[in-house]
Enzyme design. Structure first.
Site, PDB file in Angstrom:
ATOM      1  N   HIS A   1      43.706  39.260  29.117  1.00  0.00           N
ATOM      2  CA  HIS A   1      42.378  39.589  29.630  1.00  0.00           C
ATOM      3  C   HIS A   1      42.442  40.496  30.860  1.00  0.00           C
ATOM      4  O   HIS A   1      41.417  40.831  31.434  1.00  0.00           O
ATOM      5  CB  HIS A   1      41.640  38.285  29.967  1.00  0.00           C
ATOM      6  CG  HIS A   1      40.163  38.421  30.080  1.00  0.00           C
ATOM      7  ND1 HIS A   1      39.473  38.170  31.243  1.00  0.00           N
ATOM      8  CD2 HIS A   1      39.229  38.808  29.173  1.00  0.00           C
ATOM      9  CE1 HIS A   1      38.185  38.362  31.048  1.00  0.00           C
ATOM     10  NE2 HIS A   1      38.001  38.753  29.800  1.00  0.00           N
TER      11      HIS A   1
ATOM     12  N   LYS B   1      42.803  43.786  33.255  1.00  0.00           N
ATOM     13  CA  LYS B   1      42.372  45.179  33.176  1.00  0.00           C
ATOM     14  C   LYS B   1      43.049  45.930  34.316  1.00  0.00           C
ATOM     15  O   LYS B   1      42.601  45.884  35.467  1.00  0.00           O
ATOM     16  CB  LYS B   1      40.856  45.296  33.302  1.00  0.00           C
ATOM     17  CG  LYS B   1      40.071  44.579  32.176  1.00  0.00           C
ATOM     18  CD  LYS B   1      39.738  43.189  32.557  1.00  0.00           C
ATOM     19  CE  LYS B   1      38.723  42.526  31.647  1.00  0.00           C
ATOM     20  NZ  LYS B   1      39.179  42.201  30.330  1.00  0.00           N
TER      21      LYS B   1
ATOM     22  N   ASP C   1      51.198  57.172  37.873  1.00  0.00           N
ATOM     23  CA  ASP C   1      52.300  57.803  38.618  1.00  0.00           C
ATOM     24  C   ASP C   1      52.904  56.899  39.689  1.00  0.00           C
ATOM     25  O   ASP C   1      53.550  57.392  40.617  1.00  0.00           O
ATOM     26  CB  ASP C   1      51.837  59.106  39.271  1.00  0.00           C
ATOM     27  CG  ASP C   1      51.546  60.196  38.243  1.00  0.00           C
ATOM     28  OD1 ASP C   1      52.068  60.085  37.122  1.00  0.00           O
ATOM     29  OD2 ASP C   1      50.795  61.127  38.568  1.00  0.00           O
TER      30      ASP C   1
ATOM     31  N   HIS D   1      28.926  41.405  33.992  1.00  0.00           N
ATOM     32  CA  HIS D   1      30.328  41.204  33.617  1.00  0.00           C
ATOM     33  C   HIS D   1      31.219  41.121  34.846  1.00  0.00           C
ATOM     34  O   HIS D   1      32.435  41.185  34.758  1.00  0.00           O
ATOM     35  CB  HIS D   1      30.789  42.342  32.700  1.00  0.00           C
ATOM     36  CG  HIS D   1      32.026  42.036  31.928  1.00  0.00           C
ATOM     37  ND1 HIS D   1      33.244  42.620  32.199  1.00  0.00           N
ATOM     38  CD2 HIS D   1      32.242  41.187  30.886  1.00  0.00           C
ATOM     39  CE1 HIS D   1      34.153  42.167  31.357  1.00  0.00           C
ATOM     40  NE2 HIS D   1      33.578  41.283  30.558  1.00  0.00           N
TER      41      HIS D   1
ATOM     42  N   LYS E   1      33.332  39.928  38.215  1.00  0.00           N
ATOM     43  CA  LYS E   1      34.167  38.822  38.680  1.00  0.00           C
ATOM     44  C   LYS E   1      34.589  39.165  40.108  1.00  0.00           C
ATOM     45  O   LYS E   1      35.733  39.536  40.372  1.00  0.00           O
ATOM     46  CB  LYS E   1      35.412  38.647  37.798  1.00  0.00           C
ATOM     47  CG  LYS E   1      35.109  38.498  36.288  1.00  0.00           C
ATOM     48  CD  LYS E   1      35.249  39.798  35.593  1.00  0.00           C
ATOM     49  CE  LYS E   1      35.313  39.684  34.083  1.00  0.00           C
ATOM     50  NZ  LYS E   1      34.235  38.985  33.441  1.00  0.00           N
TER      51      LYS E   1
ATOM     52  N   ASP F   1      32.547  35.642  54.267  1.00  0.00           N
ATOM     53  CA  ASP F   1      32.435  36.006  55.689  1.00  0.00           C
ATOM     54  C   ASP F   1      32.570  37.505  55.919  1.00  0.00           C
ATOM     55  O   ASP F   1      32.992  37.950  56.995  1.00  0.00           O
ATOM     56  CB  ASP F   1      33.471  35.251  56.522  1.00  0.00           C
ATOM     57  CG  ASP F   1      33.162  33.760  56.609  1.00  0.00           C
ATOM     58  OD1 ASP F   1      31.999  33.381  56.364  1.00  0.00           O
ATOM     59  OD2 ASP F   1      34.083  32.979  56.913  1.00  0.00           O
TER      60      ASP F   1
END
Length: 370
Positions: A91, A93, A98, A262, A264, A269
């Site tokens: 899952h 991403k 380079d 979608h 996350k 603070d």
């Protein structure tokens, strides 16, 4: 993997693009990969076997012909028409360029059901990174291509460079099963003023829920953004079972209603922040392979916080005490049963016999190289 580094540039909020073989985003991705390979760059794509199943043979053949190396994580044939690799998915991403730039977040190129723009485009986040943390990501990616469970980071890689501290944190089913959840819980327990959390699939375990509630009770301003216009019908239903536990304690729940969420991400603070692929649900916290970055920096935290506050002001509807469903005996019993089922479900899945996760070269890619 946990290492402290310097982050130069970060924070991009965007709609999540779609990219199946025939979509505009998919064609644009193929064109970009082709161009990179034509310039002499080594182009490797490691894709989840479940999420990448819709890729057509022609699309994969074009990747191979262009010199793009395609690797599939846990590809499995269908059984009676059903896909059998739904759990223990790749899952993460991650994009590495380079060895100098990296992108980590929740944005996919994976679905033929979403549009690049419009009311059903998913709202998502990713972060661009430069500096020593990219070296950690590069080493992790190199190991991930040959092993499903990378070894633990050595203490020598825990360094501090510049004014910001950045940790690349992963979750797997072998050496790092609880690293990302632990980062969340430590930050929540240390919060003094404010917690802003946006999570698409919000159904964490009792310990993290208790930490959020305790933070609100000690005076911390706690806001959780969840889906109001969901891509899956069950998502808001499950999340709303938690309202009785959180809202009376002072946790502000806001439903994002412009389009499916979608994200996350979280900010604590105005200084501690995380961006990544991990939801706060049983799949991400107990089964899937995930990757987040944790950034401790006032500049980055301020920017991400501003984006989330703008989201709250323009696109979210707060869940007031009056909107919390009545506590009937049926609702109490059913919510308890569903909560414990979903929390223990990953343990049951782990008991199902399964081969050790592996990575395979795409057959079209291998054939093109012969």
């Amino acid at each position: 993997m946990c290492s402290k580094h310097w982050a130069r540039r970060a924070c991009a909020s965007t709609s999540r693009p779609s990219s199946c073989s025939t979509t505009r985003s998919g064609r644009a991705l193929l064109q970009a990969l082709r161009a990179a390979a034509a310039r002499g760059a080594a182009v490797d794509v490691l894709a989840d076997g479940f999420g990448s199943e819709p890729l057509t043979a022609d699309y994969r053949a074009q990747m191979a012909a262009a010199g793009v190396q395609l690797h599939l994580y846990e590809p499995r044939p269908r059984l009676f028409g059903l896909r059998t690799n739904l759990f223990r998915r790749l899952h993460r991403k991650i994009v590495l360029i380079d060895g100098r730039r990296a992108f980590v977040g929740g944005i996919n190129f994976c679905s033929d059901q979403l549009l690049a723009s419009g009311p059903w485009a998913l709202h998502d986040y990713a972060v661009e990174l430069q500096g020593p943390v990219v070296g950690d990501i590069e080493r992790f990616v190199a190991r991930s291509r040959s092993a499903a469970h990378p070894p633990r980071t050595s203490a020598a890689e825990e360094r501090i460079h510049g004014p910001a501290r950045v940790r690349f944190v992963t979750r797997d089913n072998h050496r790092h099963p609880g690293d990302i959840e632990r980062e969340y819980r430590v930050a929540i327990r240390m919060a003094q003023r404010e917690i802003l959390l946006a999570n698409a699939y919000f159904f964490p375990g009792y310990r993290l829920l208790r930490d959020l509630r305790n933070a609100a009770r000690r005076g911390v301003d706690v806001t959780v953004v969840v889906q109001g216009k969901a891509d899956l019908r069950i998502v808001p239903i499950v999340a709303r079972w938690l309202y009785h536990y959180l809202v009376p304690a002072g946790v502000r729940i806001c439903e994002f209603r412009t389009r499916p969420l979608h994200a996350k991400v979280a900010v604590v603070d105005g200084r501690w922040a995380t961006v990544g692929s991990s939801n706060l649900d049983p799949l991400s916290l107990s089964l899937n392979l995930e990757a987040n970055v944790v950034i401790v920096d006032a500049g980055f935290g301020t920017e991400l916080r501003a984006r989330l506050l703008q989201l709250l002001a323009q696109d979210c509807t707060p869940v007031t005490a009056a909107r919390v469903p009545k506590r009937t005996w049926w609702r109490i019993v059913s919510s308890m049963l569903v909560f414990h089922f979903l929390r223990h479900f990953p343990r049951w899945v782990e008991r199902i016999p399964a081969a050790r996760p592996h990575i395979e070269h795409d057959e079209a890619d291998v054939g093109a190289q012969r």
